[in-house]
Design a protein around this motif. Structure first.
Motif, PDB file in Angstrom:
ATOM      1  N   GLU A   1      42.079  43.068  47.902  1.00 35.96           N
ATOM      2  CA  GLU A   1      40.609  43.129  48.061  1.00 35.96           C
ATOM      3  C   GLU A   1      39.705  42.182  47.216  1.00 35.96           C
ATOM      4  OE1 GLU A   1      39.739  47.571  48.215  1.00 35.96           O
ATOM      5  OE2 GLU A   1      41.224  48.232  48.345  1.00 35.96           O
ATOM      6  N   SER A   2      38.852  41.480  47.811  1.00 33.66           N
ATOM      7  CA  SER A   2      37.949  40.846  47.539  1.00 33.66           C
ATOM      8  C   SER A   2      37.671  41.463  46.142  1.00 33.66           C
ATOM      9  CB  SER A   2      36.504  39.976  48.435  1.00 33.66           C
ATOM     10  OG  SER A   2      35.542  39.571  47.288  1.00 33.66           O
ATOM     11  N   VAL A   3      37.254  41.131  45.168  1.00 31.08           N
ATOM     12  CA  VAL A   3      37.040  41.665  43.736  1.00 31.08           C
ATOM     13  C   VAL A   3      34.792  40.940  42.716  1.00 31.08           C
ATOM     14  CG1 VAL A   3      38.746  42.438  42.524  1.00 31.08           C
ATOM     15  CG2 VAL A   3      38.552  40.204  42.349  1.00 31.08           C
TER      16      VAL A   3
ATOM     17  N   MET B   1      32.463  48.740  38.455  1.00 32.22           N
ATOM     18  CA  MET B   1      33.334  49.137  38.282  1.00 32.22           C
ATOM     19  C   MET B   1      34.284  48.793  37.224  1.00 32.22           C
ATOM     20  SD  MET B   1      36.135  46.626  40.943  1.00 32.22           S
ATOM     21  CE  MET B   1      34.756  46.463  42.594  1.00 32.22           C
TER      22      MET B   1
ATOM     23  N   ASP C   1      39.617  50.196  38.992  1.00 28.00           N
ATOM     24  CA  ASP C   1      39.006  49.851  40.046  1.00 28.00           C
ATOM     25  C   ASP C   1      39.454  48.389  39.940  1.00 28.00           C
ATOM     26  OD1 ASP C   1      38.945  52.462  39.687  1.00 28.00           O
ATOM     27  OD2 ASP C   1      36.408  52.641  39.793  1.00 28.00           O
ATOM     28  N   PHE C   2      39.043  47.752  39.290  1.00 28.42           N
ATOM     29  CA  PHE C   2      38.611  46.138  39.097  1.00 28.42           C
ATOM     30  C   PHE C   2      40.604  45.940  39.507  1.00 28.42           C
ATOM     31  CE2 PHE C   2      39.468  42.244  38.803  1.00 28.42           C
ATOM     32  CZ  PHE C   2      38.210  40.803  38.859  1.00 28.42           C
ATOM     33  N   ASP C   3      41.785  45.760  38.830  1.00 26.32           N
ATOM     34  CA  ASP C   3      43.369  45.821  39.034  1.00 26.32           C
ATOM     35  C   ASP C   3      42.971  46.184  39.860  1.00 26.32           C
ATOM     36  OD1 ASP C   3      42.871  44.834  36.406  1.00 26.32           O
ATOM     37  OD2 ASP C   3      43.938  46.586  35.972  1.00 26.32           O
ATOM     38  N   GLU C   4      43.149  47.517  40.977  1.00 24.23           N
ATOM     39  CA  GLU C   4      43.484  48.417  42.262  1.00 24.23           C
ATOM     40  C   GLU C   4      43.573  47.288  43.495  1.00 24.23           C
ATOM     41  OE1 GLU C   4      42.803  51.824  42.714  1.00 24.23           O
ATOM     42  OE2 GLU C   4      43.320  53.188  40.195  1.00 24.23           O
ATOM     43  N   ARG C   5      42.072  47.144  43.490  1.00 25.28           N
ATOM     44  CA  ARG C   5      41.447  46.245  44.397  1.00 25.28           C
ATOM     45  C   ARG C   5      41.862  45.040  44.413  1.00 25.28           C
ATOM     46  NH1 ARG C   5      35.308  46.857  45.065  1.00 25.28           N
ATOM     47  NH2 ARG C   5      34.851  48.054  46.479  1.00 25.28           N
ATOM     48  N   PHE C   6      42.369  43.974  42.813  1.00 14.80           N
ATOM     49  CA  PHE C   6      42.933  42.787  43.024  1.00 14.80           C
ATOM     50  C   PHE C   6      44.272  43.173  43.556  1.00 14.80           C
ATOM     51  CE2 PHE C   6      45.010  40.026  41.033  1.00 14.80           C
ATOM     52  CZ  PHE C   6      44.523  38.664  41.623  1.00 14.80           C
ATOM     53  N   ASP C   7      45.370  44.374  43.511  1.00 13.64           N
ATOM     54  CA  ASP C   7      46.769  44.010  43.286  1.00 13.64           C
ATOM     55  C   ASP C   7      46.670  44.396  44.753  1.00 13.64           C
ATOM     56  OD1 ASP C   7      46.626  44.005  41.216  1.00 13.64           O
ATOM     57  OD2 ASP C   7      47.614  45.870  39.997  1.00 13.64           O
ATOM     58  N   ALA C   8      45.476  44.970  45.582  1.00 17.32           N
ATOM     59  CA  ALA C   8      45.861  45.827  46.833  1.00 17.32           C
ATOM     60  C   ALA C   8      44.728  44.347  47.734  1.00 17.32           C
ATOM     61  CB  ALA C   8      44.756  46.610  47.213  1.00 17.32           C
TER      62      ALA C   8
END
Length: 76
Positions: free
Chosen positions: A14-16, A1, A5-12
């Motif tokens: 979602e689990s990272v 990742m 992508d990591f930042d987007e998931r975190f901001d949403a």
């Protein structure tokens, strides 16, 4: 990742966690080190009585009391 992508998931929200390598993770300054301290028997007796009264171990009492004392010294 990748990082975006990591930042987007975190901001949403979602689990990272699956993207992280936590194998070597440590909480700084919480490592333990064994020490030996000679304590008079009368102090041990009082520690044991207090620990028994509270339903905890002697070691727990010592750790809590030391932490409280050190915290008092740093907050003044």
């Amino acid at each position: 990742m990748n990082s975006s992508d990591f930042d987007e998931r975190f901001d949403a929200g979602e689990s990272v966690l699956e993207a992280l390598d936590l194998g070597g993770a440590r909480r700084r300054r919480l490592e333990q080190k064994r020490v030996n301290v000679d304590i008079p028997v009368w102090m041990i007796d009082q520690l044991d009585r207090e620990a028994s009264r509270l339903g905890v171990t002697r070691q727990s009492i010592i750790k809590v009391w030391l932490a409280e004392r050190l915290e008092q010294r740093t907050s003044t």
